[in-house]
Design a protein around this motif. Structure first.
Motif, PDB file in Angstrom:
ATOM      1  N   LEU A   5       0.864  -1.177   0.000  1.00  0.00           N
ATOM      2  CA  LEU A   5       0.000   0.000   0.000  1.00  0.00           C
ATOM      3  C   LEU A   5       0.903   1.230   0.000  1.00  0.00           C
ATOM      4  CD1 LEU A   5      -2.806   1.255   0.145  1.00  0.00           C
ATOM      5  CD2 LEU A   5      -2.678   1.024   2.641  1.00  0.00           C
ATOM      6  N   ARG A   6       0.877   1.986  -1.085  1.00  0.00           N
ATOM      7  CA  ARG A   6       1.787   3.120  -1.244  1.00  0.00           C
ATOM      8  C   ARG A   6       1.249   4.407  -0.628  1.00  0.00           C
ATOM      9  NH1 ARG A   6       3.630   5.921  -6.744  1.00  0.00           N
ATOM     10  NH2 ARG A   6       5.240   7.246  -5.876  1.00  0.00           N
ATOM     11  N   HIS A   7      -0.018   4.731  -0.921  1.00  0.00           N
ATOM     12  CA  HIS A   7      -0.639   5.956  -0.410  1.00  0.00           C
ATOM     13  C   HIS A   7      -2.071   5.678   0.005  1.00  0.00           C
ATOM     14  CE1 HIS A   7       2.018   7.922  -3.649  1.00  0.00           C
ATOM     15  NE2 HIS A   7       2.594   8.154  -2.494  1.00  0.00           N
ATOM     16  N   VAL A   8      -2.573   6.484   0.917  1.00  0.00           N
ATOM     17  CA  VAL A   8      -3.998   6.606   1.160  1.00  0.00           C
ATOM     18  C   VAL A   8      -4.359   7.947   0.537  1.00  0.00           C
ATOM     19  CG1 VAL A   8      -5.795   6.856   2.886  1.00  0.00           C
ATOM     20  CG2 VAL A   8      -3.905   5.269   3.291  1.00  0.00           C
ATOM     21  N   THR A   9      -5.291   7.933  -0.400  1.00  0.00           N
ATOM     22  CA  THR A   9      -5.625   9.143  -1.151  1.00  0.00           C
ATOM     23  C   THR A   9      -6.895   9.769  -0.602  1.00  0.00           C
ATOM     24  OG1 THR A   9      -4.553   8.236  -3.109  1.00  0.00           O
ATOM     25  CG2 THR A   9      -6.107  10.042  -3.460  1.00  0.00           C
ATOM     26  N   ILE A  10      -6.832  11.078  -0.394  1.00  0.00           N
ATOM     27  CA  ILE A  10      -7.957  11.823   0.149  1.00  0.00           C
ATOM     28  C   ILE A  10      -8.352  12.900  -0.863  1.00  0.00           C
ATOM     29  CG2 ILE A  10      -8.727  13.354   2.014  1.00  0.00           C
ATOM     30  CD1 ILE A  10      -5.879  11.307   2.938  1.00  0.00           C
ATOM     31  N   ASP A  11      -9.587  12.845  -1.346  1.00  0.00           N
ATOM     32  CA  ASP A  11     -10.107  13.886  -2.225  1.00  0.00           C
ATOM     33  C   ASP A  11     -10.392  15.123  -1.380  1.00  0.00           C
ATOM     34  OD1 ASP A  11     -10.043  11.998  -4.228  1.00  0.00           O
ATOM     35  OD2 ASP A  11     -12.208  11.702  -4.286  1.00  0.00           O
ATOM     36  N   CYS A  12     -10.105  16.296  -1.937  1.00  0.00           N
ATOM     37  CA  CYS A  12     -10.310  17.521  -1.162  1.00  0.00           C
ATOM     38  C   CYS A  12     -10.371  18.736  -2.075  1.00  0.00           C
ATOM     39  CB  CYS A  12      -9.188  17.670  -0.134  1.00  0.00           C
ATOM     40  SG  CYS A  12      -7.532  17.784  -0.836  1.00  0.00           S
ATOM     41  N   ALA A  13     -10.698  19.876  -1.488  1.00  0.00           N
ATOM     42  CA  ALA A  13     -10.774  21.128  -2.244  1.00  0.00           C
ATOM     43  C   ALA A  13      -9.429  21.847  -2.279  1.00  0.00           C
ATOM     44  CB  ALA A  13     -11.834  22.045  -1.625  1.00  0.00           C
ATOM     45  N   VAL A  29       1.871  13.879   1.861  1.00  0.00           N
ATOM     46  CA  VAL A  29       2.456  13.867   3.198  1.00  0.00           C
ATOM     47  C   VAL A  29       3.208  12.545   3.292  1.00  0.00           C
ATOM     48  CG1 VAL A  29       2.008  13.831   5.677  1.00  0.00           C
ATOM     49  CG2 VAL A  29       0.674  15.339   4.201  1.00  0.00           C
ATOM     50  N   GLU A  30       4.513  12.627   3.501  1.00  0.00           N
ATOM     51  CA  GLU A  30       5.381  11.456   3.482  1.00  0.00           C
ATOM     52  C   GLU A  30       5.447  10.808   4.854  1.00  0.00           C
ATOM     53  OE1 GLU A  30       8.910  13.412   2.044  1.00  0.00           O
ATOM     54  OE2 GLU A  30       8.408  12.901  -0.028  1.00  0.00           O
ATOM     55  N   ALA A  31       4.966   9.581   4.938  1.00  0.00           N
ATOM     56  CA  ALA A  31       4.984   8.828   6.195  1.00  0.00           C
ATOM     57  C   ALA A  31       6.286   8.043   6.303  1.00  0.00           C
ATOM     58  CB  ALA A  31       3.798   7.867   6.229  1.00  0.00           C
ATOM     59  N   PRO A  86       2.062   3.847   4.659  1.00  0.00           N
ATOM     60  CA  PRO A  86       1.751   4.544   3.405  1.00  0.00           C
ATOM     61  C   PRO A  86       1.619   6.044   3.619  1.00  0.00           C
ATOM     62  CG  PRO A  86      -0.180   3.390   4.205  1.00  0.00           C
ATOM     63  CD  PRO A  86       0.960   2.999   5.104  1.00  0.00           C
ATOM     64  N   GLY A  87       1.988   6.805   2.601  1.00  0.00           N
ATOM     65  CA  GLY A  87       1.829   8.247   2.660  1.00  0.00           C
ATOM     66  C   GLY A  87       0.367   8.645   2.520  1.00  0.00           C
ATOM     67  N   MET A  88       0.104   9.927   2.739  1.00  0.00           N
ATOM     68  CA  MET A  88      -1.242  10.476   2.587  1.00  0.00           C
ATOM     69  C   MET A  88      -1.196  11.425   1.390  1.00  0.00           C
ATOM     70  SD  MET A  88      -1.932  11.282   6.628  1.00  0.00           S
ATOM     71  CE  MET A  88      -3.638  11.797   6.457  1.00  0.00           C
ATOM     72  N   LEU A  89      -1.917  11.078   0.324  1.00  0.00           N
ATOM     73  CA  LEU A  89      -1.920  11.857  -0.905  1.00  0.00           C
ATOM     74  C   LEU A  89      -3.233  12.626  -1.008  1.00  0.00           C
ATOM     75  CD1 LEU A  89      -0.471  12.560  -3.557  1.00  0.00           C
ATOM     76  CD2 LEU A  89      -1.613  10.562  -4.572  1.00  0.00           C
ATOM     77  N   PHE A  90      -3.148  13.933  -1.049  1.00  0.00           N
ATOM     78  CA  PHE A  90      -4.325  14.803  -1.123  1.00  0.00           C
ATOM     79  C   PHE A  90      -4.484  15.286  -2.555  1.00  0.00           C
ATOM     80  CE2 PHE A  90      -2.785  14.685   3.136  1.00  0.00           C
ATOM     81  CZ  PHE A  90      -3.942  14.569   3.886  1.00  0.00           C
TER      82      PHE A  90
END
Length: 126
Positions: free
Chosen positions: A3-11, A41-43, A48-52
């Motif tokens: 699991l490379r990133h957790v992706t969060i949709d945002c404005a 955001v690099e974990a 996994p990182g957090m990709l916005f």
């Protein structure tokens, strides 16, 4: 598979990534800047990182997935106070008189996340 990133949709990717960077202590990627449509955001490995990622539509319903955080350097209640001071909002308080329970908060764009008891708090009550 990893699991490379957790992706969060945002404005506002940079603003939300900056909030989560302050919450976690993990850095925003040096390659990202305000106005970018994707901000990482690099974990620390192997987390996994957090990709916005910027999307045109706003959040309309409860998240189908959310983060449950366990503090490592503070108690649950201290961590809740710290994260609220960073811009989170209290959503649901599930703390009970014996010290158990968790707190559900909202990040600046309304995404739910929880803060649970620390390992030390769990050890002293379980």
């Amino acid at each position: 598979m990893i699991l490379r990133h957790v992706t969060i949709d945002c404005a506002e990717p940079f603003a939300l990534a900056t909030f989560w960077s302050e919450v976690t202590g993990w850095p925003v990627s040096d390659e990202d800047e305000p106005g970018d449509s994707e901000v990482l955001v690099e974990a620390p490995s192997p987390v996994p990182g957090m990709l916005f990622i910027r999307v045109p539509e706003g959040k309309t319903v409860k998240n189908r997935i959310h983060f449950d955080w366990m503090p490592t350097q503070r108690t649950r209640d201290e961590e809740v106070e710290r994260v609220v001071a960073l811009g989170a909002k209290l959503y649901e308080d599930h703390r009970v008189a014996d010290g158990r329970g968790w707190v559900t908060l909202l990040d600046p764009e309304g995404n739910e996340f929880c803060i649970e008891r620390s390992e030390a708090e769990r050890a002293s009550h379980d």
